[in-house]
Design a protein around this motif. Sequence first.
Motif, PDB file in Angstrom:
ATOM      1  N   VAL A  30       0.802  -1.307  -0.132  1.00  0.00           N
ATOM      2  CA  VAL A  30       0.064   0.099   0.125  1.00  0.00           C
ATOM      3  C   VAL A  30       0.956   1.463   0.088  1.00  0.00           C
ATOM      4  O   VAL A  30       2.159   1.245   0.417  1.00  0.00           O
ATOM      5  N   THR A  31       0.335   2.381  -0.324  1.00  0.00           N
ATOM      6  CA  THR A  31       1.082   3.609  -0.470  1.00  0.00           C
ATOM      7  C   THR A  31       0.738   4.503   0.779  1.00  0.00           C
ATOM      8  O   THR A  31      -0.326   3.995   1.493  1.00  0.00           O
ATOM      9  N   LYS A  32       1.371   5.501   1.078  1.00  0.00           N
ATOM     10  CA  LYS A  32       1.133   6.176   2.217  1.00  0.00           C
ATOM     11  C   LYS A  32      -0.260   6.966   1.922  1.00  0.00           C
ATOM     12  O   LYS A  32      -1.053   7.244   2.795  1.00  0.00           O
ATOM     13  N   HIS A  33      -0.532   7.086   0.754  1.00  0.00           N
ATOM     14  CA  HIS A  33      -2.048   7.790   0.444  1.00  0.00           C
ATOM     15  C   HIS A  33      -3.162   6.878   0.775  1.00  0.00           C
ATOM     16  O   HIS A  33      -4.108   7.323   1.322  1.00  0.00           O
ATOM     17  N   THR A  34      -2.922   5.542   0.601  1.00  0.00           N
ATOM     18  CA  THR A  34      -3.860   4.416   0.940  1.00  0.00           C
ATOM     19  C   THR A  34      -4.054   4.574   2.512  1.00  0.00           C
ATOM     20  O   THR A  34      -5.287   4.579   2.992  1.00  0.00           O
ATOM     21  N   VAL A  35      -2.841   4.477   3.155  1.00  0.00           N
ATOM     22  CA  VAL A  35      -2.923   4.584   4.856  1.00  0.00           C
ATOM     23  C   VAL A  35      -3.758   5.740   5.069  1.00  0.00           C
ATOM     24  O   VAL A  35      -4.654   5.798   5.903  1.00  0.00           O
ATOM     25  N   ARG A  36      -3.364   6.997   4.503  1.00  0.00           N
ATOM     26  CA  ARG A  36      -4.090   8.196   4.677  1.00  0.00           C
ATOM     27  C   ARG A  36      -5.446   8.093   4.751  1.00  0.00           C
ATOM     28  O   ARG A  36      -6.340   8.525   5.416  1.00  0.00           O
ATOM     29  N   GLN A  37      -6.074   7.569   3.289  1.00  0.00           N
ATOM     30  CA  GLN A  37      -7.513   7.311   3.289  1.00  0.00           C
ATOM     31  C   GLN A  37      -8.071   6.327   4.323  1.00  0.00           C
ATOM     32  O   GLN A  37      -9.278   6.508   4.948  1.00  0.00           O
ATOM     33  N   TRP A  38      -7.571   5.271   4.634  1.00  0.00           N
ATOM     34  CA  TRP A  38      -7.870   4.544   5.744  1.00  0.00           C
ATOM     35  C   TRP A  38      -8.055   5.119   7.033  1.00  0.00           C
ATOM     36  O   TRP A  38      -9.229   5.019   7.757  1.00  0.00           O
ATOM     37  N   ALA A  39      -7.156   6.163   7.361  1.00  0.00           N
ATOM     38  CA  ALA A  39      -7.291   6.941   8.546  1.00  0.00           C
ATOM     39  C   ALA A  39      -8.561   8.020   8.434  1.00  0.00           C
ATOM     40  O   ALA A  39      -9.178   8.218   9.369  1.00  0.00           O
ATOM     41  N   SER A  40      -8.472   8.477   7.375  1.00  0.00           N
ATOM     42  CA  SER A  40      -9.595   9.568   7.050  1.00  0.00           C
ATOM     43  C   SER A  40     -11.055   9.018   7.017  1.00  0.00           C
ATOM     44  O   SER A  40     -11.955   9.792   7.447  1.00  0.00           O
ATOM     45  N   SER A  41     -11.152   7.655   6.661  1.00  0.00           N
ATOM     46  CA  SER A  41     -12.184   7.077   6.711  1.00  0.00           C
ATOM     47  C   SER A  41     -12.930   6.448   8.040  1.00  0.00           C
ATOM     48  O   SER A  41     -13.863   5.865   8.151  1.00  0.00           O
ATOM     49  N   GLY A  42     -11.694   6.524   9.136  1.00  0.00           N
ATOM     50  CA  GLY A  42     -12.011   5.985  10.292  1.00  0.00           C
ATOM     51  C   GLY A  42     -11.609   4.404  10.573  1.00  0.00           C
ATOM     52  O   GLY A  42     -11.846   4.215  11.699  1.00  0.00           O
ATOM     53  N   LYS A  43     -11.239   3.933   9.674  1.00  0.00           N
ATOM     54  CA  LYS A  43     -10.695   2.528   9.965  1.00  0.00           C
ATOM     55  C   LYS A  43      -9.365   2.721  10.784  1.00  0.00           C
ATOM     56  O   LYS A  43      -9.221   1.647  11.547  1.00  0.00           O
ATOM     57  N   LEU A  44      -8.595   3.802  10.566  1.00  0.00           N
ATOM     58  CA  LEU A  44      -7.454   3.774  11.441  1.00  0.00           C
ATOM     59  C   LEU A  44      -7.573   5.045  12.386  1.00  0.00           C
ATOM     60  O   LEU A  44      -8.161   6.142  12.104  1.00  0.00           O
TER      61      LEU A  44
END
Length: 78
Positions: A30-44
């Motif tokens: 995964v990219t840092k952008h994917t991790v950011r999306q997971w965090a923004s969506s509330g998964k993290l």
Amino acid sequence: MAIQHLVPADDEYVSYVEAEALLKDTPYPVTKHTVRQWASSGKLKITRLGGRTPHVSFSDLLQVHRDMAIRAGRDNLP
């Protein structure tokens, strides 16, 4: 194939860049952008360490990564 380096060096929390580096050699990188999306969506859950830099729990990241890899595998079945 065992992934032997998949452990943060000294802390439970990793930045998005560190998360990308730790997961790059997995079958589902995964990219840092994917991790950011997971965090923004509330998964993290986001924790700000050292001022403004967002970090996420590595344990939580591994669970979300596992779930998303399973989903991606199912989506790619014939």
